[in-house]
Design a protein around this motif. Structure first.
Motif: not given
Length: 272
Positions: A11-17, A19-33
């Motif tokens: 789910l959220n993996g697809a959301t990140v993908e 989101l990368l089409e809409r905002v610069p990558a440097e504005r995105i962070g992920v919190s993962v195990r």
């Protein structure tokens, strides 16, 4: 910065993908195990940090600098999901997030036989008491779940299942994209927002669809609850049965135009 948890999941993996089409990558962070599993995001410029609901200190670090945080709901049926979600909410507040979003479920409520319902409702209550702007993405029942409920109808020509009710089966890919649209946009959704397909169908309707897809008649047979359980692993069958019981009470019948509005197109219909 927008920080998303559970980004190595479907789910959220697809959301990140999206989101990368809409905002610069440097504005995105992920919190993962496991940061190794998010290496493909790091290679594209996404900030990757380790964090989990069981480790509040790491979670706060993974949320540092976040304006918005998207929390994925726990999918462990044996865990106290509301307590885990509280840890995520408190970490987001401590990190200074201005809005917290949470992947909830349609018609989340305490008085439902469907076990995730009270858990989502309790989490929404915690969000409401957090003092931070919040959005609960009340996603419709995921359409791929039909594969777990319909049995081997392709071989038998029969859909044998307990009595049900209308469900607005919704594609996970659609709500993942919608979450990205909300995260990237300026439109504020305060509190719960329902994201579902345009129509709700029963298993009678599904049998008709299956008949068209397969080119032969597929019958819908209503099975007795206890007899149906006897044919499967009991723990899993009883969990599935709660879905049918809630559907019979109309808990998943709601539909909303919001998903289509966010996508700018009609959501995908159910496929078999």
């Amino acid at each position: 910065m927008i920080v998303i948890t559970g980004a190595t999941g479907a789910l959220n993996g697809a959301t990140v993908e999206h989101l990368l089409e809409r905002v610069p990558a440097e504005r995105i962070g992920v919190s993962v195990r496991d940061v190794a599993k998010a290496q493909h995001f790091a290679e594209r410029g996404v900030r990757v940090r380790q964090g989990s609901y069981e480790d509040p200190a790491a979670l706060r670090n993974s949320f540092a600098g976040a304006e918005k945080v998207l929390l994925v709901s726990s999918n462990d049926p044996h865990a106290d999901g509301a307590s885990l979600h509280r840890a995520g909410i408190e970490a987001a507040v401590a990190a200074g997030a201005q809005r917290i979003l949470y992947t909830s479920h349609q018609n989340s409520r305490m008085d439902t036989p469907f076990p995730p319902g009270p858990e989502h409702a309790a989490t929404e209550r915690i969000l409401a008491e957090s003092g931070v702007a919040w959005t609960a993405l009340r996603n419709g029942f995921y359409a791929h779940s039909l594969g777990w409920l319909l049995g081997n109808w392709r071989e038998t020509g029969v859909i044998s299942a307990p009595a049900d009710g209308p469900v607005s089966w919704t594609h996970r890919a659609d709500v993942a994209e919608a979450a990205a649209v909300i995260l990237a946009g300026d439109r504020a959704f305060d509190g719960p927002v329902t994201l579902t397909a345009r129509r709700a169908v029963t298993f009678d309707d599904v049998a008709e669809i299956a008949s068209r897809v397969s080119g032969r008649e597929v019958k819908r047979v209503v099975a007795d609850d206890e007899q149906w359980i006897a044919g499967e692993s009991e723990e899993m069958a009883r969990l599935k049965l709660t879905m049918f019981q809630a559907a019979r009470q109309g808990h998943f019948a709601e539909t909303s135009p919001v998903l289509a509005e966010l996508l700018g197109r009609e959501p995908n219909d159910i496929t078999l």
